[in-house]
Design a protein around this motif. Structure first.
Motif, PDB file in Angstrom:
ATOM      1  N   ALA A 144       1.114  11.157  -3.733  1.00 55.75           N
ATOM      2  CA  ALA A 144       0.028  10.185  -3.776  1.00 55.75           C
ATOM      3  C   ALA A 144      -0.752  10.167  -2.464  1.00 55.75           C
TER       4      ALA A 144
ATOM      5  N   VAL B 205      -5.593   8.886  -9.677  1.00 64.26           N
ATOM      6  CA  VAL B 205      -4.147   8.771  -9.456  1.00 64.26           C
ATOM      7  C   VAL B 205      -3.546   7.642 -10.283  1.00 64.26           C
TER       8      VAL B 205
ATOM      9  N   LYS C 283      -4.631  10.972  -1.996  1.00 68.37           N
ATOM     10  CA  LYS C 283      -5.515  10.013  -1.313  1.00 68.37           C
ATOM     11  C   LYS C 283      -6.499  10.754  -0.415  1.00 68.37           C
TER      12      LYS C 283
ATOM     13  N   THR D 196      -1.541  14.045 -12.576  1.00 73.88           N
ATOM     14  CA  THR D 196      -2.203  12.755 -12.718  1.00 73.88           C
ATOM     15  C   THR D 196      -2.052  12.239 -14.148  1.00 73.88           C
TER      16      THR D 196
ATOM     17  N   TYR E  15      -9.488   7.278  -6.129  1.00 71.15           N
ATOM     18  CA  TYR E  15      -8.035   7.168  -6.221  1.00 71.15           C
ATOM     19  C   TYR E  15      -7.641   6.375  -7.466  1.00 71.15           C
TER      20      TYR E  15
ATOM     21  N   LEU F 175       4.352  11.772  -9.334  1.00 67.51           N
ATOM     22  CA  LEU F 175       3.477  11.026  -8.431  1.00 67.51           C
ATOM     23  C   LEU F 175       4.305  10.174  -7.476  1.00 67.51           C
TER      24      LEU F 175
END
Length: 427
Positions: free
Chosen positions: A242, A159, A246, A267, A155, A237
Protein backbone atom coordinates in the motif's frame (compact mmCIF):
# COMPACT_ATOMS: atom_id res chain seq x y z
CA UNK A 1 -29.81 16.72 -15.02
CA UNK A 2 -32.55 14.68 -13.38
CA UNK A 3 -32.85 15.48 -9.69
CA UNK A 4 -34.82 13.72 -6.98
CA UNK A 5 -37.52 15.64 -5.15
CA UNK A 6 -35.21 16.09 -2.18
CA UNK A 7 -32.41 17.42 -4.37
CA UNK A 8 -34.82 19.77 -6.15
CA UNK A 9 -36.00 21.08 -2.81
CA UNK A 10 -32.43 21.98 -1.81
CA UNK A 11 -31.88 23.65 -5.19
CA UNK A 12 -35.13 25.60 -4.79
CA UNK A 13 -34.08 26.95 -1.42
CA UNK A 14 -36.04 24.75 1.00
CA UNK A 15 -32.93 24.54 3.22
CA UNK A 16 -31.82 28.11 2.74
CA UNK A 17 -30.37 30.36 0.08
CA UNK A 18 -26.73 29.48 0.72
CA UNK A 19 -27.30 25.73 0.56
CA UNK A 20 -29.23 26.30 -2.67
CA UNK A 21 -26.17 28.06 -4.13
CA UNK A 22 -23.98 25.15 -3.04
CA UNK A 23 -26.29 22.69 -4.80
CA UNK A 24 -26.52 24.88 -7.89
CA UNK A 25 -22.74 24.96 -8.15
CA UNK A 26 -22.55 21.16 -8.01
CA UNK A 27 -25.33 20.79 -10.57
CA UNK A 28 -23.61 23.18 -12.98
CA UNK A 29 -20.32 21.36 -12.46
CA UNK A 30 -21.96 18.03 -13.21
CA UNK A 31 -23.73 19.33 -16.31
CA UNK A 32 -20.41 20.49 -17.77
CA UNK A 33 -19.29 16.84 -17.71
CA UNK A 34 -22.59 15.38 -18.90
CA UNK A 35 -23.78 14.05 -15.55
CA UNK A 36 -27.41 12.94 -15.74
CA UNK A 37 -28.01 12.76 -11.99
CA UNK A 38 -26.65 13.37 -8.50
CA UNK A 39 -25.80 10.43 -6.24
CA UNK A 40 -25.46 10.28 -2.44
CA UNK A 41 -22.08 10.57 -0.77
CA UNK A 42 -21.85 7.28 1.12
CA UNK A 43 -18.56 7.90 2.96
CA UNK A 44 -19.54 10.83 5.11
CA UNK A 45 -16.04 12.00 6.05
CA UNK A 46 -14.66 14.36 3.44
CA UNK A 47 -11.14 15.39 2.53
CA UNK A 48 -10.33 18.94 1.41
CA UNK A 49 -7.38 20.06 -0.66
CA UNK A 50 -7.30 23.73 0.38
CA UNK A 51 -5.46 23.89 3.69
CA UNK A 52 -3.55 27.12 3.28
CA UNK A 53 -4.62 30.66 4.08
CA UNK A 54 -3.09 32.50 1.15
CA UNK A 55 -4.07 36.15 1.46
CA UNK A 56 -5.02 36.42 -2.22
CA UNK A 57 -7.77 33.79 -1.87
CA UNK A 58 -10.34 36.39 -0.81
CA UNK A 59 -13.24 34.77 -2.72
CA UNK A 60 -12.61 31.52 -0.85
CA UNK A 61 -12.74 33.25 2.53
CA UNK A 62 -15.94 35.09 1.57
CA UNK A 63 -17.61 31.80 0.60
CA UNK A 64 -16.49 30.23 3.86
CA UNK A 65 -17.97 33.15 5.78
CA UNK A 66 -21.28 32.65 3.95
CA UNK A 67 -21.29 28.97 4.90
CA UNK A 68 -20.53 29.80 8.53
CA UNK A 69 -23.23 32.47 8.76
CA UNK A 70 -25.75 30.03 7.27
CA UNK A 71 -24.79 27.39 9.83
CA UNK A 72 -23.72 24.94 7.12
CA UNK A 73 -21.08 22.31 7.71
CA UNK A 74 -19.98 18.88 6.59
CA UNK A 75 -21.92 16.77 9.07
CA UNK A 76 -19.54 13.82 8.69
CA UNK A 77 -16.53 16.06 9.31
CA UNK A 78 -13.45 16.17 7.14
CA UNK A 79 -9.69 15.98 7.03
CA UNK A 80 -7.66 18.50 5.04
CA UNK A 81 -4.28 18.72 3.32
CA UNK A 82 -1.19 19.61 5.41
CA UNK A 83 -0.48 23.00 6.83
CA UNK A 84 2.11 25.08 4.95
CA UNK A 85 4.34 26.12 7.86
CA UNK A 86 6.12 24.70 10.90
CA UNK A 87 8.80 27.11 12.07
CA UNK A 88 9.82 24.82 14.89
CA UNK A 89 10.97 22.04 12.56
CA UNK A 90 11.38 23.77 9.20
CA UNK A 91 13.21 26.91 10.20
CA UNK A 92 13.26 30.03 8.03
CA UNK A 93 15.51 33.06 8.00
CA UNK A 94 13.81 36.36 8.97
CA UNK A 95 13.20 37.46 5.38
CA UNK A 96 11.71 34.12 4.35
CA UNK A 97 9.49 34.15 7.42
CA UNK A 98 8.36 37.71 6.66
CA UNK A 99 7.23 36.70 3.16
CA UNK A 100 5.40 33.66 4.51
CA UNK A 101 3.64 35.56 7.29
CA UNK A 102 2.84 38.85 5.60
CA UNK A 103 2.53 38.09 1.90
CA UNK A 104 1.66 34.42 1.52
CA UNK A 105 -0.12 32.67 4.39
CA UNK A 106 -1.29 35.80 6.18
CA UNK A 107 -4.81 34.39 6.65
CA UNK A 108 -3.77 30.97 7.94
CA UNK A 109 -5.05 31.39 11.50
CA UNK A 110 -8.42 32.86 10.52
CA UNK A 111 -8.86 30.32 7.73
CA UNK A 112 -8.28 27.46 10.17
CA UNK A 113 -11.02 28.94 12.35
CA UNK A 114 -13.34 28.85 9.34
CA UNK A 115 -12.39 25.24 8.62
CA UNK A 116 -13.19 24.28 12.20
CA UNK A 117 -16.63 25.89 11.98
CA UNK A 118 -17.59 24.08 8.77
CA UNK A 119 -16.56 20.62 9.96
CA UNK A 120 -12.80 20.12 10.35
CA UNK A 121 -12.49 16.93 12.37
CA UNK A 122 -9.84 18.10 14.84
CA UNK A 123 -6.73 20.25 15.05
CA UNK A 124 -4.46 17.42 13.88
CA UNK A 125 -6.52 16.48 10.82
CA UNK A 126 -4.02 18.08 8.43
CA UNK A 127 -2.47 15.49 6.11
CA UNK A 128 -2.53 14.39 2.47
CA UNK A 129 -2.60 10.71 3.60
CA UNK A 130 -5.96 10.80 5.35
CA UNK A 131 -6.60 7.15 4.41
CA UNK A 132 -3.83 5.75 6.64
CA UNK A 133 -5.00 3.71 9.65
CA UNK A 134 -3.49 6.19 12.10
CA UNK A 135 -5.64 8.97 10.60
CA UNK A 136 -8.74 6.86 10.09
CA UNK A 137 -10.50 8.53 7.16
CA UNK A 138 -10.82 5.21 5.31
CA UNK A 139 -13.58 4.64 2.74
CA UNK A 140 -14.81 1.15 1.91
CA UNK A 141 -14.89 -0.43 -1.53
CA UNK A 142 -17.71 1.11 -3.58
CA UNK A 143 -18.15 4.15 -1.33
CA UNK A 144 -18.89 7.43 -3.11
CA UNK A 145 -16.69 10.28 -1.87
CA UNK A 146 -16.55 14.05 -2.03
CA UNK A 147 -12.78 14.48 -1.82
CA UNK A 148 -10.11 16.55 -3.46
CA UNK A 149 -6.27 16.21 -3.38
CA UNK A 150 -5.02 14.25 -6.35
CA UNK A 151 -2.86 11.76 -4.43
CA UNK A 152 -5.66 10.97 -1.95
CA UNK A 153 -8.28 10.59 -4.69
CA UNK A 154 -6.16 8.24 -6.80
CA UNK A 155 -5.35 6.14 -3.71
CA UNK A 156 -8.99 5.92 -2.64
CA UNK A 157 -10.12 4.96 -6.15
CA UNK A 158 -7.36 2.48 -6.84
CA UNK A 159 -6.16 0.90 -3.59
CA UNK A 160 -9.44 1.10 -1.67
CA UNK A 161 -11.87 0.71 -4.58
CA UNK A 162 -13.91 3.77 -3.55
CA UNK A 163 -15.34 6.18 -6.13
CA UNK A 164 -14.43 9.81 -6.51
CA UNK A 165 -13.68 12.22 -9.32
CA UNK A 166 -10.68 14.55 -9.29
CA UNK A 167 -12.53 17.46 -7.71
CA UNK A 168 -11.12 20.91 -7.14
CA UNK A 169 -11.08 22.91 -3.94
CA UNK A 170 -14.52 23.93 -2.54
CA UNK A 171 -16.32 21.34 -4.68
CA UNK A 172 -15.01 18.80 -2.17
CA UNK A 173 -16.58 20.73 0.71
CA UNK A 174 -19.79 21.46 -1.20
CA UNK A 175 -20.41 17.76 -1.85
CA UNK A 176 -19.89 16.99 1.82
CA UNK A 177 -22.31 19.73 2.86
CA UNK A 178 -25.23 18.71 0.63
CA UNK A 179 -24.40 14.99 0.70
CA UNK A 180 -24.54 14.56 -3.09
CA UNK A 181 -22.09 14.64 -6.00
CA UNK A 182 -22.63 14.57 -9.78
CA UNK A 183 -22.56 11.10 -11.32
CA UNK A 184 -19.97 10.98 -14.10
CA UNK A 185 -16.41 9.93 -14.82
CA UNK A 186 -14.79 7.72 -12.21
CA UNK A 187 -18.10 7.19 -10.41
CA UNK A 188 -19.45 5.23 -13.40
CA UNK A 189 -18.71 1.67 -14.45
CA UNK A 190 -17.53 2.71 -17.91
CA UNK A 191 -15.44 5.53 -16.51
CA UNK A 192 -13.48 3.04 -14.42
CA UNK A 193 -12.45 0.89 -17.37
CA UNK A 194 -8.84 0.96 -18.51
CA UNK A 195 -7.84 2.37 -21.87
CA UNK A 196 -4.16 1.45 -21.41
CA UNK A 197 -2.43 -1.85 -20.75
CA UNK A 198 0.90 -1.17 -19.04
CA UNK A 199 3.47 -3.96 -18.83
CA UNK A 200 6.21 -3.62 -16.20
CA UNK A 201 9.18 -5.64 -17.48
CA UNK A 202 12.04 -4.39 -15.33
CA UNK A 203 14.89 -6.56 -14.05
CA UNK A 204 14.71 -5.02 -10.55
CA UNK A 205 11.94 -3.57 -8.44
CA UNK A 206 11.16 -0.17 -10.00
CA UNK A 207 11.17 2.95 -7.87
CA UNK A 208 7.51 3.72 -7.26
CA UNK A 209 7.94 7.42 -7.95
CA UNK A 210 9.67 6.93 -11.32
CA UNK A 211 7.31 4.16 -12.43
CA UNK A 212 4.33 6.34 -11.55
CA UNK A 213 5.90 9.25 -13.39
CA UNK A 214 6.33 7.14 -16.52
CA UNK A 215 2.73 5.94 -16.40
CA UNK A 216 1.31 9.40 -15.69
CA UNK A 217 3.19 11.09 -18.52
CA UNK A 218 2.10 8.41 -20.98
CA UNK A 219 -1.60 7.88 -20.16
CA UNK A 220 -2.33 11.39 -18.81
CA UNK A 221 -5.94 11.36 -17.49
CA UNK A 222 -6.77 7.86 -18.74
CA UNK A 223 -7.08 4.71 -16.62
CA UNK A 224 -4.17 2.24 -16.86
CA UNK A 225 -4.28 -1.49 -16.10
CA UNK A 226 -0.79 -2.47 -14.94
CA UNK A 227 0.72 -5.94 -15.35
CA UNK A 228 3.89 -7.26 -13.76
CA UNK A 229 4.04 -5.36 -10.48
CA UNK A 230 2.91 -8.43 -8.53
CA UNK A 231 6.40 -9.84 -9.15
CA UNK A 232 7.83 -7.04 -7.03
CA UNK A 233 5.15 -6.13 -4.46
CA UNK A 234 3.10 -9.33 -4.29
CA UNK A 235 -0.62 -9.97 -4.54
CA UNK A 236 -1.69 -8.90 -1.02
CA UNK A 237 -2.46 -5.31 -0.13
CA UNK A 238 -0.28 -5.32 2.95
CA UNK A 239 1.23 -2.17 4.44
CA UNK A 240 4.36 -2.35 2.30
CA UNK A 241 2.43 -2.77 -0.95
CA UNK A 242 0.00 0.00 0.00
CA UNK A 243 2.87 2.39 0.76
CA UNK A 244 4.43 1.60 -2.62
CA UNK A 245 1.12 2.28 -4.37
CA UNK A 246 0.69 5.52 -2.41
CA UNK A 247 3.88 6.89 -3.94
CA UNK A 248 3.24 5.32 -7.35
CA UNK A 249 -0.24 6.85 -7.52
CA UNK A 250 0.89 10.29 -6.40
CA UNK A 251 3.36 10.38 -9.29
CA UNK A 252 0.75 9.23 -11.82
CA UNK A 253 -1.58 11.97 -10.61
CA UNK A 254 1.00 14.78 -10.60
CA UNK A 255 3.12 13.86 -13.62
CA UNK A 256 -0.11 13.12 -15.46
CA UNK A 257 -3.71 13.42 -14.31
CA UNK A 258 -4.52 9.83 -13.36
CA UNK A 259 -7.44 9.43 -10.97
CA UNK A 260 -7.59 5.63 -11.02
CA UNK A 261 -5.31 2.75 -11.89
CA UNK A 262 -5.73 -1.02 -11.67
CA UNK A 263 -2.87 -3.31 -10.65
CA UNK A 264 -3.28 -6.85 -11.96
CA UNK A 265 -3.79 -9.44 -9.19
CA UNK A 266 -3.56 -6.78 -6.47
CA UNK A 267 -6.02 -3.85 -6.36
CA UNK A 268 -9.63 -4.67 -5.41
CA UNK A 269 -11.35 -4.25 -8.76
CA UNK A 270 -8.54 -5.98 -10.65
CA UNK A 271 -8.79 -8.95 -8.30
CA UNK A 272 -12.53 -9.04 -8.71
CA UNK A 273 -12.92 -8.44 -12.45
CA UNK A 274 -9.47 -8.82 -13.98
CA UNK A 275 -9.20 -8.07 -17.68
CA UNK A 276 -12.93 -7.33 -17.92
CA UNK A 277 -11.87 -3.86 -16.75
CA UNK A 278 -9.92 -3.27 -19.97
CA UNK A 279 -11.51 -1.63 -23.00
CA UNK A 280 -11.30 -3.48 -26.32
CA UNK A 281 -9.31 -0.71 -27.98
CA UNK A 282 -6.83 -0.25 -25.11
CA UNK A 283 -3.35 0.98 -26.04
CA UNK A 284 -0.15 -0.71 -24.85
CA UNK A 285 2.85 0.72 -23.01
CA UNK A 286 5.87 -1.40 -22.06
CA UNK A 287 8.14 -0.18 -19.26
CA UNK A 288 11.56 -1.80 -18.98
CA UNK A 289 14.86 -0.72 -17.41
CA UNK A 290 15.79 1.43 -20.41
CA UNK A 291 12.44 3.24 -20.37
CA UNK A 292 12.67 4.00 -16.65
CA UNK A 293 16.18 5.39 -17.06
CA UNK A 294 14.97 7.50 -19.98
CA UNK A 295 12.24 8.96 -17.81
CA UNK A 296 14.64 9.60 -14.92
CA UNK A 297 17.17 11.29 -17.21
CA UNK A 298 14.46 13.54 -18.66
CA UNK A 299 13.82 15.43 -15.43
CA UNK A 300 15.18 18.97 -15.71
CA UNK A 301 17.66 20.23 -13.12
CA UNK A 302 16.39 23.63 -12.04
CA UNK A 303 19.28 24.49 -9.73
CA UNK A 304 21.98 26.98 -10.55
CA UNK A 305 24.96 25.55 -12.42
CA UNK A 306 27.14 23.63 -9.98
CA UNK A 307 24.55 23.86 -7.22
CA UNK A 308 24.77 21.63 -4.16
CA UNK A 309 21.87 20.32 -2.10
CA UNK A 310 21.11 22.51 0.90
CA UNK A 311 17.85 20.93 2.05
CA UNK A 312 16.27 17.46 1.70
CA UNK A 313 12.53 16.85 1.89
CA UNK A 314 11.29 13.26 2.24
CA UNK A 315 7.57 12.51 2.44
CA UNK A 316 5.38 14.00 -0.29
CA UNK A 317 2.81 12.47 0.03
CA UNK A 318 3.26 12.08 3.77
CA UNK A 319 5.17 9.01 4.93
CA UNK A 320 3.41 5.98 6.34
CA UNK A 321 4.39 4.81 9.81
CA UNK A 322 6.54 2.01 8.39
CA UNK A 323 8.22 4.38 5.95
CA UNK A 324 8.99 6.84 8.74
CA UNK A 325 10.57 4.09 10.84
CA UNK A 326 12.61 2.86 7.85
CA UNK A 327 13.86 6.29 6.85
CA UNK A 328 14.80 7.10 10.45
CA UNK A 329 16.85 3.91 10.74
CA UNK A 330 18.51 4.42 7.35
CA UNK A 331 19.43 8.03 8.05
CA UNK A 332 20.97 7.12 11.39
CA UNK A 333 22.84 4.27 9.71
CA UNK A 334 24.38 6.28 6.87
CA UNK A 335 25.30 9.18 9.15
CA UNK A 336 27.11 6.83 11.53
CA UNK A 337 28.77 4.92 8.69
CA UNK A 338 30.12 8.18 7.33
CA UNK A 339 31.68 8.92 10.72
CA UNK A 340 29.45 11.93 11.21
CA UNK A 341 27.32 13.14 14.11
CA UNK A 342 24.95 15.20 11.99
CA UNK A 343 23.49 14.89 8.52
CA UNK A 344 25.59 16.61 5.85
CA UNK A 345 22.49 18.44 4.59
CA UNK A 346 19.47 19.76 6.50
CA UNK A 347 16.96 16.91 6.31
CA UNK A 348 13.22 16.98 6.95
CA UNK A 349 10.85 13.99 7.10
CA UNK A 350 7.15 14.70 6.53
CA UNK A 351 4.30 12.65 8.02
CA UNK A 352 0.83 13.22 9.42
CA UNK A 353 0.52 14.38 13.05
CA UNK A 354 -1.04 11.01 13.96
CA UNK A 355 1.81 9.03 12.39
CA UNK A 356 4.39 11.27 14.06
CA UNK A 357 2.76 10.75 17.48
CA UNK A 358 2.80 6.99 17.00
CA UNK A 359 6.42 7.03 15.86
CA UNK A 360 7.58 9.11 18.83
CA UNK A 361 5.51 7.10 21.31
CA UNK A 362 6.59 3.65 20.14
CA UNK A 363 10.22 4.28 19.11
CA UNK A 364 11.77 6.37 21.87
CA UNK A 365 15.38 5.30 21.24
CA UNK A 366 15.11 5.50 17.46
CA UNK A 367 13.52 8.94 17.72
CA UNK A 368 16.20 10.19 20.10
CA UNK A 369 18.97 8.88 17.84
CA UNK A 370 17.34 10.50 14.82
CA UNK A 371 17.12 13.85 16.59
CA UNK A 372 20.83 13.63 17.41
CA UNK A 373 21.56 13.60 13.67
CA UNK A 374 19.81 16.94 13.29
CA UNK A 375 16.99 15.47 11.21
CA UNK A 376 13.60 17.09 11.74
CA UNK A 377 10.10 15.63 11.51
CA UNK A 378 7.23 17.84 10.40
CA UNK A 379 3.64 17.56 9.25
CA UNK A 380 3.71 20.41 6.73
CA UNK A 381 3.27 20.18 2.97
CA UNK A 382 6.75 20.73 1.50
CA UNK A 383 5.14 21.94 -1.71
CA UNK A 384 3.49 24.80 0.17
CA UNK A 385 6.87 25.66 1.67
CA UNK A 386 8.47 25.86 -1.78
CA UNK A 387 5.72 28.20 -3.01
CA UNK A 388 7.62 31.06 -1.40
CA UNK A 389 9.62 32.65 -4.26
CA UNK A 390 12.60 33.13 -1.94
CA UNK A 391 12.98 29.34 -1.60
CA UNK A 392 14.12 29.28 -5.23
CA UNK A 393 17.55 30.26 -3.95
CA UNK A 394 17.73 27.02 -1.95
CA UNK A 395 18.78 23.84 -3.73
CA UNK A 396 16.22 21.31 -2.49
CA UNK A 397 16.65 17.57 -3.06
CA UNK A 398 13.71 15.18 -2.79
CA UNK A 399 12.57 11.65 -3.57
CA UNK A 400 9.09 12.96 -4.41
CA UNK A 401 8.11 13.27 -8.05
CA UNK A 402 5.14 15.40 -7.02
CA UNK A 403 7.36 17.93 -5.26
CA UNK A 404 9.77 17.88 -8.21
CA UNK A 405 6.93 18.57 -10.63
CA UNK A 406 5.47 21.56 -8.77
CA UNK A 407 8.67 23.23 -7.56
CA UNK A 408 12.34 23.73 -8.44
CA UNK A 409 13.32 20.73 -6.32
CA UNK A 410 15.55 18.07 -7.85
CA UNK A 411 14.45 14.44 -7.82
CA UNK A 412 16.80 11.70 -6.59
CA UNK A 413 16.33 7.99 -6.13
CA UNK A 414 16.16 6.83 -2.51
CA UNK A 415 19.71 5.47 -2.46
CA UNK A 416 21.06 8.76 -3.80
CA UNK A 417 19.09 10.76 -1.25
CA UNK A 418 20.89 8.78 1.45
CA UNK A 419 24.24 9.56 -0.17
CA UNK A 420 23.44 13.27 -0.03
CA UNK A 421 22.38 13.00 3.61
CA UNK A 422 25.59 11.18 4.54
CA UNK A 423 27.80 13.60 2.61
CA UNK A 424 28.99 10.96 0.15
CA UNK A 425 27.75 13.18 -2.69
CA UNK A 426 26.55 16.77 -2.69
CA UNK A 427 24.68 17.14 -5.98
Amino acid sequence: MKLTEGQKAILDGAQGEVKAKVMKTLVMFGEIFGAEKMVPVTHAQGHLVTSFGIGLLKPLFRIMDELVRAGLKAEGGFTVDPRPLDYGNVKCNPLLKLVFDKFMYSEQASYEEQLARVGLRDKDAFTCTCYLPEVGNIPQKGDVLSWAESSAVVYANSVLGARCNRNSGMLDLFGSIVGYVPYFGLLTEDGRKASWKVYVETSVKPEAQILGSAVGMKVMEDVPYVYGLDKWIGTDLNEEAAAYLKDFGAATASNGAVGLYHIDKLTPEAKESGEKLIKDDAKTYVIDDVELERIYASYPVMWKEGGKAKLVFIGCPHLTYTQLVRWAAEIIGVVRSAGRKKTAVRTVLCASPYVVKKFVGENATLYEDLMLTGTKITSICPLMYTNNPLTKATAIATNSNKLRTYSLSRYYKDKDILKIISGEVSR
